[in-house]
Design a protein around this motif. Structure first.
Motif, PDB file in Angstrom:
ATOM      1  N   SER A  87      -4.785  -2.163  -1.436  1.00 52.12           N
ATOM      2  CA  SER A  87      -4.545  -3.520  -1.860  1.00 52.12           C
ATOM      3  C   SER A  87      -4.435  -4.416  -0.637  1.00 52.12           C
ATOM      4  N   GLY A 126      -9.088  -7.680  -2.327  1.00 52.07           N
ATOM      5  CA  GLY A 126      -8.193  -6.528  -2.349  1.00 52.07           C
ATOM      6  C   GLY A 126      -8.388  -5.520  -1.232  1.00 52.07           C
ATOM      7  N   GLY A 127      -9.049  -5.913  -0.144  1.00 54.60           N
ATOM      8  CA  GLY A 127      -9.231  -4.974   0.967  1.00 54.60           C
ATOM      9  C   GLY A 127     -10.510  -4.171   0.894  1.00 54.60           C
ATOM     10  N   VAL A 128     -11.443  -4.599   0.069  1.00 49.15           N
ATOM     11  CA  VAL A 128     -12.673  -3.835  -0.151  1.00 49.15           C
ATOM     12  C   VAL A 128     -13.426  -3.544   1.152  1.00 49.15           C
ATOM     13  N   SER A 163      -9.523  -1.516  -5.433  1.00 48.87           N
ATOM     14  CA  SER A 163      -9.135  -2.537  -4.460  1.00 48.87           C
ATOM     15  C   SER A 163      -8.405  -3.624  -5.228  1.00 48.87           C
ATOM     16  N   LYS A 203     -13.052   4.119  -6.459  1.00 51.91           N
ATOM     17  CA  LYS A 203     -12.751   2.825  -5.844  1.00 51.91           C
ATOM     18  C   LYS A 203     -11.620   2.145  -6.601  1.00 51.91           C
ATOM     19  N   ILE A 262      -8.659   3.769  -1.181  1.00 54.02           N
ATOM     20  CA  ILE A 262      -8.272   2.709  -2.110  1.00 54.02           C
ATOM     21  C   ILE A 262      -7.235   1.832  -1.417  1.00 54.02           C
ATOM     22  N   ASN A 284       0.829  -1.204   0.000  1.00 53.81           N
ATOM     23  CA  ASN A 284       0.000   0.000   0.000  1.00 53.81           C
ATOM     24  C   ASN A 284       0.861   1.251   0.000  1.00 53.81           C
ATOM     25  N   GLU A 330      -6.229  -4.278   4.524  1.00 51.81           N
ATOM     26  CA  GLU A 330      -7.308  -4.715   5.397  1.00 51.81           C
ATOM     27  C   GLU A 330      -6.692  -5.553   6.511  1.00 51.81           C
ATOM     28  N   HIS A 363     -11.758  -0.649   2.808  1.00 54.29           N
ATOM     29  CA  HIS A 363     -12.000   0.584   2.051  1.00 54.29           C
ATOM     30  C   HIS A 363     -13.412   1.096   2.313  1.00 54.29           C
TER      31      HIS A 363
END
Length: 191
Positions: A116, A122-124, A148, A146, A114, A19, A81, A127
């Motif tokens: 990763s 992808g960490g949604v 991710s 957005k 945003i 990130n 995340e 986010h």
């Protein structure tokens, strides 16, 4: 000359964080007149505690952070995340930016989230939670922005995100959209 300044908050403290690399790549794709600056002091912020958030004696790290948020035209959060949600360091930064109530530096400021993560999404979740928390804190959340990126440990094992053409193009679009939101907000405020 810089027309738009974007403060970048990286939700990972790890030096080799993908990130952080994404944030660096975003700096590299910023158009002329746009300055992205990574805030380097998140690890120095004490855990938010109203007992130490007293006018005239706010911890220096918190005062510097609030000043950086206030000086920026927008905030771009680039975060992984942690256990399905926001990393603690980022949540703490949101708490410091949300105060003082009614006069916080984040109030009305455009914010995009945003990043990763290793997982398939992808960490949604992080986010989404970041957007939610900043919105409650008073920011103008840029919900439509957005990005991710899944599988970060594999995707970026041998390549920096700046050298990934697809990710670089996506980051350029994110930066462009944040700048457009700042420009739109300025136009509305001037009207």
């Amino acid at each position: 000359m810089t027309d738009t300044s974007i403060l970048v908050l990286v939700g990972s403290l790890r030096a080799g964080s993908t990130n952080r690399q994404l944030a660096e790549a975003a700096i590299g794709v910023a158009p002329e007149g746009v300055a992205l600056t990574i805030f380097e002091g998140l690890s120095d912020l004490p855990f938010y505690n109203e007992d130490i958030d007293v006018e005239g004696s706010v911890p220096a790290a918190a005062a510097a952070y609030r000043a950086a948020v206030a000086a920026a035209d927008a905030v771009l959060v680039v975060t992984p995340e942690h256990n399905g949600t926001i990393p603690a360091v980022l949540k703490n930064a949101i708490d410091w930016a949300s105060r003082p109530y009614g006069a916080s530096p984040i109030s009305g400021k455009p914010v995009a989230a945003i990043g990763s993560a290793f997982g398939q999404f992808g960490g949604v979740w992080a986010h989404d939670e970041t957007r939610k928390s900043f919105g409650i804190a008073g920011a103008t959340v840029l919900e439509e922005i957005k990005l991710s990126v899944p599988g970060s440990m594999v995707r970026f094992a041998e390549i920096h995100p700046k050298d990934d053409a697809e990710v670089s193009a996506q980051l350029a679009a994110v930066v462009r959209d944040v700048v457009a939101a700042v420009s739109e907000a300025s136009t509305v405020a001037a009207a």
